[in-house]
Design an enzyme around this catalytic site. Structure first.
Site, PDB file in Angstrom:
ATOM      1  N   ARG A 108       0.895  -1.165   0.000  1.00  0.00           N
ATOM      2  CA  ARG A 108       0.000   0.000   0.000  1.00  0.00           C
ATOM      3  C   ARG A 108       0.926   1.205   0.000  1.00  0.00           C
ATOM      4  O   ARG A 108       1.521   1.544   1.035  1.00  0.00           O
ATOM      5  CB  ARG A 108      -0.900  -0.020   1.231  1.00  0.00           C
ATOM      6  CG  ARG A 108      -1.938   1.102   1.286  1.00  0.00           C
ATOM      7  CD  ARG A 108      -2.799   0.936   2.528  1.00  0.00           C
ATOM      8  NE  ARG A 108      -3.679   2.059   2.754  1.00  0.00           N
ATOM      9  CZ  ARG A 108      -4.936   2.134   2.351  1.00  0.00           C
ATOM     10  NH1 ARG A 108      -5.453   1.145   1.646  1.00  0.00           N
ATOM     11  NH2 ARG A 108      -5.679   3.188   2.623  1.00  0.00           N
ATOM     12  N   HIS A 135      -6.491   1.455  -7.391  1.00  0.00           N
ATOM     13  CA  HIS A 135      -6.880   0.636  -6.244  1.00  0.00           C
ATOM     14  C   HIS A 135      -7.630  -0.591  -6.781  1.00  0.00           C
ATOM     15  O   HIS A 135      -8.830  -0.750  -6.565  1.00  0.00           O
ATOM     16  CB  HIS A 135      -7.771   1.455  -5.306  1.00  0.00           C
ATOM     17  CG  HIS A 135      -7.882   0.908  -3.921  1.00  0.00           C
ATOM     18  ND1 HIS A 135      -7.310  -0.280  -3.534  1.00  0.00           N
ATOM     19  CD2 HIS A 135      -8.528   1.388  -2.813  1.00  0.00           C
ATOM     20  CE1 HIS A 135      -7.585  -0.507  -2.260  1.00  0.00           C
ATOM     21  NE2 HIS A 135      -8.318   0.483  -1.799  1.00  0.00           N
ATOM     22  N   GLN A 138      -9.883  -3.010  -4.524  1.00  0.00           N
ATOM     23  CA  GLN A 138     -11.159  -2.438  -4.097  1.00  0.00           C
ATOM     24  C   GLN A 138     -12.230  -2.636  -5.168  1.00  0.00           C
ATOM     25  O   GLN A 138     -13.374  -2.975  -4.861  1.00  0.00           O
ATOM     26  CB  GLN A 138     -10.999  -0.949  -3.806  1.00  0.00           C
ATOM     27  CG  GLN A 138     -12.276  -0.257  -3.380  1.00  0.00           C
ATOM     28  CD  GLN A 138     -12.814  -0.790  -2.067  1.00  0.00           C
ATOM     29  OE1 GLN A 138     -12.120  -0.741  -1.059  1.00  0.00           O
ATOM     30  NE2 GLN A 138     -14.038  -1.291  -2.060  1.00  0.00           N
ATOM     31  N   ASP A 223     -16.603   8.436  -3.142  1.00  0.00           N
ATOM     32  CA  ASP A 223     -15.439   8.267  -2.278  1.00  0.00           C
ATOM     33  C   ASP A 223     -15.179   9.605  -1.604  1.00  0.00           C
ATOM     34  O   ASP A 223     -15.754  10.642  -1.987  1.00  0.00           O
ATOM     35  CB  ASP A 223     -14.236   7.819  -3.118  1.00  0.00           C
ATOM     36  CG  ASP A 223     -13.069   7.314  -2.283  1.00  0.00           C
ATOM     37  OD1 ASP A 223     -13.206   7.225  -1.046  1.00  0.00           O
ATOM     38  OD2 ASP A 223     -12.007   7.012  -2.866  1.00  0.00           O
ATOM     39  N   CYS A 262     -16.097   2.974  -0.625  1.00  0.00           N
ATOM     40  CA  CYS A 262     -15.013   2.095  -0.178  1.00  0.00           C
ATOM     41  C   CYS A 262     -14.583   2.358   1.262  1.00  0.00           C
ATOM     42  O   CYS A 262     -13.855   1.542   1.838  1.00  0.00           O
ATOM     43  CB  CYS A 262     -13.823   2.200  -1.126  1.00  0.00           C
ATOM     44  SG  CYS A 262     -13.016   3.811  -1.163  1.00  0.00           S
ATOM     45  N   ARG A 290     -13.717  -7.353   0.541  1.00  0.00           N
ATOM     46  CA  ARG A 290     -12.281  -7.181   0.309  1.00  0.00           C
ATOM     47  C   ARG A 290     -11.549  -8.489   0.606  1.00  0.00           C
ATOM     48  O   ARG A 290     -10.602  -8.855  -0.099  1.00  0.00           O
ATOM     49  CB  ARG A 290     -11.733  -6.054   1.193  1.00  0.00           C
ATOM     50  CG  ARG A 290     -12.182  -4.648   0.804  1.00  0.00           C
ATOM     51  CD  ARG A 290     -11.514  -4.168  -0.483  1.00  0.00           C
ATOM     52  NE  ARG A 290     -10.065  -4.172  -0.381  1.00  0.00           N
ATOM     53  CZ  ARG A 290      -9.350  -3.184   0.180  1.00  0.00           C
ATOM     54  NH1 ARG A 290      -9.938  -2.131   0.700  1.00  0.00           N
ATOM     55  NH2 ARG A 290      -8.030  -3.257   0.207  1.00  0.00           N
TER      56      ARG A 290
END
Length: 305
Positions: A108, A135, A138, A223, A262, A290
């Protein structure tokens, strides 16, 4: 050939479909099981996943740890400040060392280029857990959630409302691979990267009007307006104020439309409590998924041995 999972656009549509189908199957197969029990086939048995974090994390950290355990393996977790990366060791040197100590690496990261540099020299699979550009894990979790509730995502219309950020980029990559329409509504100054928009091709429609994007949509996604590292907080709040997903905006979508985010969410900014806590919201399924999506990604990576 080492299988890396860095971006959705890099994989064939058939491989992506197989990963998503495997995620569905693995979730169904362990209904009612304790979280720590390995899957019956345990494709990660005896394997070690290194998890490197340059950014704070809740869902990515817990879901990947749970994922490798459910695959039968184990994890070693470190922040960049715990490692020599935090003292300036070249990314390539870290990759060569970890390749001799673990079976896969999830990163990450702040910069997408660092993950690509790591993967170029790594002899074990590298998974993008999030970067400033994309991402992908996700989005697989989001598609898994959509398909659980609405059937195949192919042919569906998804509306993205808000910042043209890394998650938006991965949604655009996925639109072309899975065959759904993606309407992206962003302020002009915060539009997605045009290189990523091009990867979505004719499957992506870009507008500055959130209402235009949401009309008739099957799924509405947003988001946070201010991501980690953004310095223009006040300017973003002003630009995104018309992009709040509230009940009126959701009312323009299909009657059976669902809402995704998310997380973490800034309630009262990009989404209202009435929407995120309402009957159309699937955010808790989305968060749980996830684990299952990432299990399928890791199993696919290990399958390249």
């Amino acid at each position: 050939m080492v299988r890396h999972f860095l971006d959705i656009h890099r994989l064939d549509a058939a491989d992506l479909r197989a990963i998503l189908d495997d995620a569905h199957a693995r979730k169904q197969a362990r209904k009612g099981w304790p979280q720590g029990r390995p899957d019956a086939d345990a494709p990660g048995k005896d394997r070690v996943l290194a998890m490197i974090f340059e950014k704070n994390s809740t869902r990515t950290r817990f879901s990947f740890d749970a994922a490798i355990r459910q695959l039968g393996g184990s994890a070693i977790i470190a922040t960049a400040s715990d490692m020599q990366l935090g003292r300036g060791e070249p990314v390539e040197d870290t990759a060569k060392v970890l390749s001799r100590m673990v079976d896969a690496v999830m990163i990450r990261a702040n910069n997408h280029e660092d993950v690509e540099r790591f993967a170029r020299v790594s002899t074990v699979p590298v998974v993008n857990g999030l970067t400033d550009r994309s991402h992908p894990c996700q989005i697989l979790a989001d598609l898994l959630t959509i398909e659980e509730h609405m059937g195949p995502v192919t042919g569906k219309t998804i509306a993205w409302v808000g910042d043209g950020n890394n998650v938006c980029h991965s949604f655009m990559h996925a639109a072309a691979k899975f065959g759904f329409r993606l309407n992206v509504a962003c302020p002009a100054e915060y539009h997605p990267d045009l290189r990523d928009l091009e990867k979505g091709g004719a499957h992506v429609h870009l507008t500055s009007d959130p209402r235009e994007a949401v009309v008739g949509a099957d799924v509405v996604v947003t988001d946070t307006w201010v991501s980690m590292g953004d310095q223009d907080y006040e300017a973003r709040l002003a630009a995104f104020e018309p992009y709040t997903v509230d009940e009126a905006l959701m009312g323009l979508a299909n009657d059976e439309a669902v809402f995704l985010h998310c997380l973490p969410a800034h309630r009262g900014e990009e989404v209202t409590d009435a929407v995120i806590d309402g009957p159309r919201s699937l955010i808790w399924d989305e968060a749980e998924n996830r684990i299952h999506a990432q299990k399928a990604v890791l199993a696919w990576c290990f399958g390249g041995d």
